[in-house]
Design an enzyme around this catalytic site. Structure first.
Site, PDB file in Angstrom:
ATOM      1  N   ASP A  10       0.865  -1.162   0.000  1.00 54.78           N
ATOM      2  CA  ASP A  10       0.000   0.000   0.000  1.00 54.78           C
ATOM      3  C   ASP A  10       0.913   1.227   0.000  1.00 54.78           C
ATOM      4  O   ASP A  10       2.062   1.156   0.443  1.00 54.78           O
ATOM      5  CB  ASP A  10      -0.900  -0.023   1.234  1.00 54.78           C
ATOM      6  CG  ASP A  10      -1.855   1.158   1.276  1.00 54.78           C
ATOM      7  OD1 ASP A  10      -2.491   1.454   0.244  1.00 54.78           O
ATOM      8  OD2 ASP A  10      -1.963   1.779   2.349  1.00 54.78           O
ATOM      9  N   ARG A  11       0.418   2.345  -0.502  1.00 54.89           N
ATOM     10  CA  ARG A  11       1.245   3.547  -0.595  1.00 54.89           C
ATOM     11  C   ARG A  11       1.142   4.413   0.655  1.00 54.89           C
ATOM     12  O   ARG A  11       2.094   4.514   1.424  1.00 54.89           O
ATOM     13  CB  ARG A  11       0.835   4.351  -1.836  1.00 54.89           C
ATOM     14  CG  ARG A  11       1.834   5.424  -2.214  1.00 54.89           C
ATOM     15  CD  ARG A  11       1.319   6.324  -3.314  1.00 54.89           C
ATOM     16  NE  ARG A  11       0.411   7.327  -2.743  1.00 54.89           N
ATOM     17  CZ  ARG A  11      -0.167   8.283  -3.442  1.00 54.89           C
ATOM     18  NH1 ARG A  11       0.007   8.358  -4.748  1.00 54.89           N
ATOM     19  NH2 ARG A  11      -0.963   9.156  -2.853  1.00 54.89           N
ATOM     20  N   ASP A  12      -0.025   5.011   0.878  1.00 53.85           N
ATOM     21  CA  ASP A  12      -0.202   5.976   1.964  1.00 53.85           C
ATOM     22  C   ASP A  12      -0.305   5.243   3.299  1.00 53.85           C
ATOM     23  O   ASP A  12      -1.171   4.399   3.495  1.00 53.85           O
ATOM     24  CB  ASP A  12      -1.451   6.821   1.736  1.00 53.85           C
ATOM     25  CG  ASP A  12      -1.470   7.493   0.363  1.00 53.85           C
ATOM     26  OD1 ASP A  12      -0.433   7.463  -0.333  1.00 53.85           O
ATOM     27  OD2 ASP A  12      -2.514   8.036  -0.015  1.00 53.85           O
ATOM     28  N   TYR A  21      -4.659  12.495   1.598  1.00 54.15           N
ATOM     29  CA  TYR A  21      -4.666  12.691   0.148  1.00 54.15           C
ATOM     30  C   TYR A  21      -3.348  13.282  -0.374  1.00 54.15           C
ATOM     31  O   TYR A  21      -3.344  14.299  -1.056  1.00 54.15           O
ATOM     32  CB  TYR A  21      -5.852  13.560  -0.291  1.00 54.15           C
ATOM     33  CG  TYR A  21      -7.175  13.009   0.145  1.00 54.15           C
ATOM     34  CD1 TYR A  21      -7.729  11.900  -0.490  1.00 54.15           C
ATOM     35  CD2 TYR A  21      -7.866  13.573   1.209  1.00 54.15           C
ATOM     36  CE1 TYR A  21      -8.946  11.374  -0.075  1.00 54.15           C
ATOM     37  CE2 TYR A  21      -9.084  13.062   1.629  1.00 54.15           C
ATOM     38  CZ  TYR A  21      -9.622  11.968   0.986  1.00 54.15           C
ATOM     39  OH  TYR A  21     -10.817  11.448   1.400  1.00 54.15           O
ATOM     40  N   THR A  52      -2.731   0.963  -4.622  1.00 44.15           N
ATOM     41  CA  THR A  52      -3.204   2.081  -3.813  1.00 44.15           C
ATOM     42  C   THR A  52      -4.562   2.602  -4.261  1.00 44.15           C
ATOM     43  O   THR A  52      -4.769   2.851  -5.442  1.00 44.15           O
ATOM     44  CB  THR A  52      -2.144   3.224  -3.829  1.00 44.15           C
ATOM     45  OG1 THR A  52      -2.617   4.331  -3.071  1.00 44.15           O
ATOM     46  CG2 THR A  52      -1.787   3.668  -5.230  1.00 44.15           C
ATOM     47  N   GLN A  54      -6.921   5.605  -4.577  1.00 41.14           N
ATOM     48  CA  GLN A  54      -6.685   7.048  -4.678  1.00 41.14           C
ATOM     49  C   GLN A  54      -8.001   7.781  -4.927  1.00 41.14           C
ATOM     50  O   GLN A  54      -8.238   8.342  -5.999  1.00 41.14           O
ATOM     51  CB  GLN A  54      -5.651   7.335  -5.771  1.00 41.14           C
ATOM     52  CG  GLN A  54      -4.251   6.900  -5.401  1.00 41.14           C
ATOM     53  CD  GLN A  54      -3.734   7.637  -4.171  1.00 41.14           C
ATOM     54  OE1 GLN A  54      -3.810   8.854  -4.087  1.00 41.14           O
ATOM     55  NE2 GLN A  54      -3.229   6.883  -3.206  1.00 41.14           N
ATOM     56  N   SER A  55      -8.861   7.772  -3.916  1.00 36.75           N
ATOM     57  CA  SER A  55     -10.171   8.410  -4.052  1.00 36.75           C
ATOM     58  C   SER A  55     -10.070   9.927  -4.156  1.00 36.75           C
ATOM     59  O   SER A  55     -11.053  10.578  -4.514  1.00 36.75           O
ATOM     60  CB  SER A  55     -11.087   8.018  -2.889  1.00 36.75           C
ATOM     61  OG  SER A  55     -10.639   8.612  -1.683  1.00 36.75           O
ATOM     62  N   CYS A  91      -6.180   2.984  -7.945  1.00 41.67           N
ATOM     63  CA  CYS A  91      -7.617   2.999  -8.210  1.00 41.67           C
ATOM     64  C   CYS A  91      -8.179   4.380  -7.890  1.00 41.67           C
ATOM     65  O   CYS A  91      -8.307   4.736  -6.718  1.00 41.67           O
ATOM     66  CB  CYS A  91      -8.315   1.935  -7.380  1.00 41.67           C
ATOM     67  SG  CYS A  91     -10.111   1.945  -7.649  1.00 41.67           S
ATOM     68  N   HIS A 107     -16.099  -0.590  -7.345  1.00 43.76           N
ATOM     69  CA  HIS A 107     -15.160  -0.899  -8.437  1.00 43.76           C
ATOM     70  C   HIS A 107     -14.304  -2.116  -8.082  1.00 43.76           C
ATOM     71  O   HIS A 107     -13.827  -2.234  -6.952  1.00 43.76           O
ATOM     72  CB  HIS A 107     -14.280   0.314  -8.736  1.00 43.76           C
ATOM     73  CG  HIS A 107     -13.596   0.216 -10.049  1.00 43.76           C
ATOM     74  ND1 HIS A 107     -12.458  -0.537 -10.236  1.00 43.76           N
ATOM     75  CD2 HIS A 107     -13.912   0.741 -11.257  1.00 43.76           C
ATOM     76  CE1 HIS A 107     -12.086  -0.452 -11.507  1.00 43.76           C
ATOM     77  NE2 HIS A 107     -12.955   0.316 -12.142  1.00 43.76           N
ATOM     78  N   ARG A 110     -11.003  -1.247  -6.400  1.00 40.89           N
ATOM     79  CA  ARG A 110     -10.963  -0.535  -5.121  1.00 40.89           C
ATOM     80  C   ARG A 110     -10.892  -1.539  -3.970  1.00 40.89           C
ATOM     81  O   ARG A 110     -11.806  -2.321  -3.749  1.00 40.89           O
ATOM     82  CB  ARG A 110     -12.183   0.382  -4.970  1.00 40.89           C
ATOM     83  CG  ARG A 110     -12.093   1.220  -3.713  1.00 40.89           C
ATOM     84  CD  ARG A 110     -13.025   2.412  -3.723  1.00 40.89           C
ATOM     85  NE  ARG A 110     -12.914   3.084  -2.438  1.00 40.89           N
ATOM     86  CZ  ARG A 110     -11.927   3.889  -2.094  1.00 40.89           C
ATOM     87  NH1 ARG A 110     -10.979   4.183  -2.953  1.00 40.89           N
ATOM     88  NH2 ARG A 110     -11.880   4.431  -0.899  1.00 40.89           N
TER      89      ARG A 110
END
Length: 169
Positions: A10-12, A21, A52, A54-55, A91, A107, A110
């Protein structure tokens, strides 16, 4: 050709500090031990793949182009320390998207859905049985479970120490 094992990351909150964000260059702050952890996985023969949600794109906080530029900056920052990221899957979709093209009730990419992992497994000839995901949310681990990948929950601290102490490379 034998399928390679993968380390899905995972990134964040795992590779970078989660400041809410992150998308601007000044938001890029590697977590302690991130580069060393990726180098450790590289040396262990694992393909390293960022997966990741990314909403922020769907929410209109930044563009998809900005997201890609930020991910490229992250790959570059890690590479400068000898850490190789093999692929990034992001995503940008969310049920509450302000822009219709990013609106989707559930999705497949997601997380907790496994779409990003399944695409990476297929596109990079990866072996899910020998792979793992490191995430900071239960949804990360659920995506891994649905893709047949073992999961590890990272609660912060030094990522390299976590990998050394937790993951059997």
């Amino acid at each position: 050709m034998t399928a390679a094992p993968a380390a899905f990351l995972d990134r964040d909150g795992v590779l970078i500090e989660d400041c809410g964000y992150p998308h601007r260059p000044e938001d890029l702050k590697l977590t302690p031990g991130a580069a060393a952890a990726v180098r450790r996985m590289n040396r262990g023969g694992y393909r390293t793949v960022i997966v990741t949600n990314q909403s922020g794109v769907a929410r209109g906080l930044f563009t998809e182009e900005r997201m890609h530029a930020f991910n490229a900056l992250l790959i570059e920052a890690l590479a400068e320390q000898g850490a190789v990221i093999d692929a990034v899957y992001a995503c940008p979709f969310h049920a509450d998207a302000v822009e219709a093209r990013y609106r989707h009730p559930d999705h497949p990419d997601r997380k907790p859905n496994p779409g990003m992992l399944l695409r990476a497994i297929a596109e990079h000839h990866l072996d899910p049985a020998r792979s793992f995901i490191i995430g900071d949310q239960p949804t990360d681990l659920e995506a891994g479970r649905r893709a047949g990948v073992k999961g590890y929950l990272f609660a912060g601290g030094d990522l390299d120490a976590f990998v050394h102490d937790t993951v059997d490379l």
